[in-house]
Design a protein around this motif. Structure first.
Motif, PDB file in Angstrom:
ATOM      1  N   SER A  35     -47.913  17.787 -13.298  1.00  0.00           N
ATOM      2  CA  SER A  35     -48.631  16.656 -13.271  1.00  0.00           C
ATOM      3  C   SER A  35     -48.020  15.737 -12.250  1.00  0.00           C
ATOM      4  CB  SER A  35     -48.480  15.804 -14.905  1.00  0.00           C
ATOM      5  OG  SER A  35     -49.164  14.439 -14.632  1.00  0.00           O
ATOM      6  N   ALA A  36     -46.730  15.438 -12.093  1.00  0.00           N
ATOM      7  CA  ALA A  36     -46.071  14.724 -11.072  1.00  0.00           C
ATOM      8  C   ALA A  36     -46.197  15.376  -9.851  1.00  0.00           C
ATOM      9  CB  ALA A  36     -44.690  14.557 -11.713  1.00  0.00           C
ATOM     10  N   GLY A  37     -46.311  16.381  -9.787  1.00  0.00           N
ATOM     11  CA  GLY A  37     -46.350  17.058  -8.349  1.00  0.00           C
ATOM     12  C   GLY A  37     -47.427  16.487  -7.277  1.00  0.00           C
ATOM     13  N   ASP A  38     -48.584  15.983  -7.906  1.00  0.00           N
ATOM     14  CA  ASP A  38     -49.391  15.416  -7.314  1.00  0.00           C
ATOM     15  C   ASP A  38     -49.185  14.272  -6.585  1.00  0.00           C
ATOM     16  OD1 ASP A  38     -51.363  17.603  -7.936  1.00  0.00           O
ATOM     17  OD2 ASP A  38     -52.047  16.225  -9.630  1.00  0.00           O
ATOM     18  N   HIS A  39     -48.193  13.815  -6.809  1.00  0.00           N
ATOM     19  CA  HIS A  39     -47.808  12.341  -6.153  1.00  0.00           C
ATOM     20  C   HIS A  39     -46.265  12.438  -5.730  1.00  0.00           C
ATOM     21  CE1 HIS A  39     -51.343  10.704  -7.922  1.00  0.00           C
ATOM     22  NE2 HIS A  39     -50.935  11.312  -9.080  1.00  0.00           N
ATOM     23  N   PHE A  40     -45.457  13.700  -5.862  1.00  0.00           N
ATOM     24  CA  PHE A  40     -44.141  13.683  -5.368  1.00  0.00           C
ATOM     25  C   PHE A  40     -43.954  14.867  -4.677  1.00  0.00           C
ATOM     26  CE2 PHE A  40     -43.914  10.289  -8.883  1.00  0.00           C
ATOM     27  CZ  PHE A  40     -43.088   9.372  -8.049  1.00  0.00           C
ATOM     28  N   GLY A  41     -43.081  14.997  -3.604  1.00  0.00           N
ATOM     29  CA  GLY A  41     -42.736  15.986  -2.876  1.00  0.00           C
ATOM     30  C   GLY A  41     -41.897  16.890  -3.856  1.00  0.00           C
ATOM     31  N   PRO A  42     -41.721  18.336  -3.653  1.00  0.00           N
ATOM     32  CA  PRO A  42     -40.696  18.880  -4.391  1.00  0.00           C
ATOM     33  C   PRO A  42     -39.319  18.427  -4.359  1.00  0.00           C
ATOM     34  CG  PRO A  42     -42.076  20.575  -3.171  1.00  0.00           C
ATOM     35  CD  PRO A  42     -42.354  19.099  -2.654  1.00  0.00           C
ATOM     36  N   GLY A  43     -38.619  18.167  -3.341  1.00  0.00           N
ATOM     37  CA  GLY A  43     -37.433  17.681  -3.125  1.00  0.00           C
ATOM     38  C   GLY A  43     -37.366  16.266  -3.733  1.00  0.00           C
ATOM     39  N   ALA A  44     -38.256  15.248  -3.681  1.00  0.00           N
ATOM     40  CA  ALA A  44     -38.336  13.907  -4.014  1.00  0.00           C
ATOM     41  C   ALA A  44     -38.321  13.864  -5.555  1.00  0.00           C
ATOM     42  CB  ALA A  44     -39.559  13.197  -3.465  1.00  0.00           C
ATOM     43  N   LEU A  45     -39.338  15.093  -6.158  1.00  0.00           N
ATOM     44  CA  LEU A  45     -39.337  15.030  -7.642  1.00  0.00           C
ATOM     45  C   LEU A  45     -37.825  15.284  -8.351  1.00  0.00           C
ATOM     46  CD1 LEU A  45     -40.725  15.022 -10.235  1.00  0.00           C
ATOM     47  CD2 LEU A  45     -42.090  17.196  -9.443  1.00  0.00           C
ATOM     48  N   ALA A  46     -37.277  16.489  -7.664  1.00  0.00           N
ATOM     49  CA  ALA A  46     -35.960  16.904  -8.022  1.00  0.00           C
ATOM     50  C   ALA A  46     -34.982  15.991  -8.029  1.00  0.00           C
ATOM     51  CB  ALA A  46     -35.707  17.929  -7.231  1.00  0.00           C
ATOM     52  N   LEU A  47     -34.980  15.084  -6.820  1.00  0.00           N
ATOM     53  CA  LEU A  47     -33.978  14.168  -6.706  1.00  0.00           C
ATOM     54  C   LEU A  47     -34.324  12.976  -8.067  1.00  0.00           C
ATOM     55  CD1 LEU A  47     -31.695  12.599  -5.337  1.00  0.00           C
ATOM     56  CD2 LEU A  47     -33.298  11.604  -3.755  1.00  0.00           C
ATOM     57  N   ALA A 205     -34.004  11.718  -0.211  1.00  0.00           N
ATOM     58  CA  ALA A 205     -33.955  10.344  -0.717  1.00  0.00           C
ATOM     59  C   ALA A 205     -35.167   9.296   0.097  1.00  0.00           C
ATOM     60  CB  ALA A 205     -32.617   9.551  -0.605  1.00  0.00           C
ATOM     61  N   PRO A 206     -35.332   9.400   1.311  1.00  0.00           N
ATOM     62  CA  PRO A 206     -36.383   8.740   1.976  1.00  0.00           C
ATOM     63  C   PRO A 206     -37.812   9.108   1.566  1.00  0.00           C
ATOM     64  CG  PRO A 206     -34.953   9.561   3.601  1.00  0.00           C
ATOM     65  CD  PRO A 206     -34.401  10.180   2.310  1.00  0.00           C
ATOM     66  N   GLU A 207     -38.066  10.350   1.129  1.00  0.00           N
ATOM     67  CA  GLU A 207     -39.274  10.839   0.673  1.00  0.00           C
ATOM     68  C   GLU A 207     -39.475  10.256  -0.824  1.00  0.00           C
ATOM     69  OE1 GLU A 207     -41.634  14.929  -0.333  1.00  0.00           O
ATOM     70  OE2 GLU A 207     -39.629  15.123   0.216  1.00  0.00           O
ATOM     71  N   LEU A 208     -38.250  10.256  -1.511  1.00  0.00           N
ATOM     72  CA  LEU A 208     -38.640   9.531  -2.719  1.00  0.00           C
ATOM     73  C   LEU A 208     -38.801   8.371  -2.852  1.00  0.00           C
ATOM     74  CD1 LEU A 208     -38.110   9.820  -5.875  1.00  0.00           C
ATOM     75  CD2 LEU A 208     -35.647   9.368  -5.621  1.00  0.00           C
ATOM     76  N   VAL A 209     -38.211   7.375  -1.888  1.00  0.00           N
ATOM     77  CA  VAL A 209     -38.527   6.169  -1.821  1.00  0.00           C
ATOM     78  C   VAL A 209     -39.986   6.015  -1.431  1.00  0.00           C
ATOM     79  CG1 VAL A 209     -38.191   3.995  -0.619  1.00  0.00           C
ATOM     80  CG2 VAL A 209     -36.166   5.336  -1.277  1.00  0.00           C
ATOM     81  N   SER A 210     -40.664   6.529  -0.505  1.00  0.00           N
ATOM     82  CA  SER A 210     -41.985   6.726  -0.043  1.00  0.00           C
ATOM     83  C   SER A 210     -43.199   7.151  -1.166  1.00  0.00           C
ATOM     84  CB  SER A 210     -42.217   7.745   1.161  1.00  0.00           C
ATOM     85  OG  SER A 210     -43.503   7.572   1.451  1.00  0.00           O
ATOM     86  N   ASP A 211     -42.545   8.170  -1.938  1.00  0.00           N
ATOM     87  CA  ASP A 211     -43.518   8.491  -2.915  1.00  0.00           C
ATOM     88  C   ASP A 211     -43.638   7.666  -4.232  1.00  0.00           C
ATOM     89  OD1 ASP A 211     -43.989  10.824  -1.472  1.00  0.00           O
ATOM     90  OD2 ASP A 211     -42.728  12.198  -2.693  1.00  0.00           O
ATOM     91  N   LEU A 212     -42.536   6.780  -4.423  1.00  0.00           N
ATOM     92  CA  LEU A 212     -42.369   6.030  -5.517  1.00  0.00           C
ATOM     93  C   LEU A 212     -43.351   4.782  -5.213  1.00  0.00           C
ATOM     94  CD1 LEU A 212     -38.569   5.956  -6.779  1.00  0.00           C
ATOM     95  CD2 LEU A 212     -40.581   6.600  -8.195  1.00  0.00           C
ATOM     96  N   ALA A 213     -43.313   4.263  -3.863  1.00  0.00           N
ATOM     97  CA  ALA A 213     -44.158   3.362  -3.680  1.00  0.00           C
ATOM     98  C   ALA A 213     -45.653   3.499  -3.620  1.00  0.00           C
ATOM     99  CB  ALA A 213     -43.787   2.920  -2.001  1.00  0.00           C
ATOM    100  N   ALA A 214     -46.050   4.820  -3.587  1.00  0.00           N
ATOM    101  CA  ALA A 214     -47.403   5.229  -3.556  1.00  0.00           C
ATOM    102  C   ALA A 214     -47.825   5.673  -4.973  1.00  0.00           C
ATOM    103  CB  ALA A 214     -47.719   6.266  -2.406  1.00  0.00           C
ATOM    104  N   ALA A 215     -47.048   6.368  -5.638  1.00  0.00           N
ATOM    105  CA  ALA A 215     -47.412   7.033  -6.831  1.00  0.00           C
ATOM    106  C   ALA A 215     -47.850   5.938  -8.005  1.00  0.00           C
ATOM    107  CB  ALA A 215     -46.314   7.746  -7.123  1.00  0.00           C
ATOM    108  N   PRO A 216     -48.759   6.461  -8.886  1.00  0.00           N
ATOM    109  CA  PRO A 216     -49.232   5.675 -10.068  1.00  0.00           C
ATOM    110  C   PRO A 216     -48.215   5.728 -10.965  1.00  0.00           C
ATOM    111  CG  PRO A 216     -50.285   7.550 -10.092  1.00  0.00           C
ATOM    112  CD  PRO A 216     -49.562   7.769  -8.678  1.00  0.00           C
ATOM    113  N   LEU A 217     -48.359   4.556 -11.867  1.00  0.00           N
ATOM    114  CA  LEU A 217     -47.201   4.507 -13.012  1.00  0.00           C
ATOM    115  C   LEU A 217     -47.060   5.882 -13.910  1.00  0.00           C
ATOM    116  CD1 LEU A 217     -45.348   2.683 -14.429  1.00  0.00           C
ATOM    117  CD2 LEU A 217     -47.440   2.080 -15.905  1.00  0.00           C
TER     118      LEU A 217
END
Length: 294
Positions: A35-47, A205-217
């Protein structure tokens, strides 16, 4: 599933409850990752998952005043942190971008055979002939799964390879964790393994920050759920239970995870693997069953 036949003593109610908790939460993780993989990259999701888990675990560790593991536990803690908390999570997240949750769980389901193989070799838990036979059956099942998804093109092949890599990392992480639990508590081993895995994922970490900004709640809540329950809680209950039995027998307790994942993915995501894929997955699990009969 009768856990009393897998090596967790029926009289040890706490270990039985811990093992059961782990199985259910790990099954739910496959669905949440998908479910989360649609909005987070593999590394960002793991982190993100590991950071949430680490905060919860460190808080509990401080509350219990357990401190650092002894020096003798660190080799196992570091190895399991790199392989299981780090490599496994990234590979599985990436694999689940290519294949459905049920298929991923069936492929990772060969992990118990690999755990038994590595445990027999490295931990001297024995290498019975049926273990090797079971491995052959499970590998045949992985080939069937691959054949069933060959029409999906290179992405499916990549997904299968990544899930198999996750299975290897999972098995190696479990076997390396077992000796550490002779010297440190389940909470210590899990907390510092999680911290080491998070440190290894910091380049994302940079990818996680970017994905968090764009991801739905809802996707962000999936990450929080993965960190608190399938990571912080389930890895601790796993470590608690495995400290009371062999690595091979604890690996066998995860038999039911793929079946639970297929059911959860069908109910929550509307995903159902094709019949040939299910047949291949059944072969994977049959190999695990054959190996444990030894």
């Amino acid at each position: 599933m009768d856990l009393s036949t897998t090596g967790v003593a029926p009289a040890d109610g706490k270990a039985l409850a811990a093992a059961s908790t782990t199985v259910v939460l790990w099954a739910s993780a496959f669905v949440a990752i998908r479910s989360a993989g649609d909005h987070f990259g593999p590394g960002a999701l793991a982190l993100g998952r590991l950071l949430v888990g680490a905060v919860a675990l460190v808080g509990l560790l401080v509350y219990r005043r357990e401190g650092l593991p002894p020096r003798s536990a660190w080799p196992g803690v570091v190895t399991s942190g790199v392989l299981w908390f780090g490599l496994y999570m990234v590979a599985l997240n990436w694999g689940e971008k290519q294949v459905d949750a049920g298929t991923a769980a069936m492929l990772v389901g060969i992990g118990p055979v690999l755990i038994a193989l590595l445990g027999g070799w490295l931990l001297r838990e024995g290498l019975p002939p049926k273990l090797l036979a079971g491995m052959a059956v499970s590998l045949a099942g992985a080939v069937v799964v691959g054949f069933s998804m060959s029409g999906g093109g290179g992405s499916s092949v990549l997904g299968i390879a990544l899930c198999l890599l996750a299975a290897v990392a999972y098995a190696a992480g479990v076997v390396s964790q077992k000796p550490a639990l002779r010297h440190a508590s389940a909470l210590q081993v899990t907390t510092f393994g999680c911290l080491i895995g998070a440190a290894g994922c910091l380049p994302f970490a940079p990818e996680l920050v970017s994905d968090l900004a764009a991801a739905p709640l809802s996707a962000t809540l999936d990450v929080v759920y993965l960190g608190l329950f399938p990571t912080a809680l389930a890895f601790t209950t796993w470590a608690y239970a495995i400290s009371r039995t062999t690595a091979a027998r604890m690996g066998a307790i995860t038999y039911s995870v793929p079946a639970l994942v297929v059911l959860m993915a069908w109910l929550l995501l509307g995903e159902a693997p094709a019949m040939l894929t299910l047949a291949g997955g059944a072969l994977c699990l049959a190999g695990v069953a054959v190996s444990r009969r030894g």
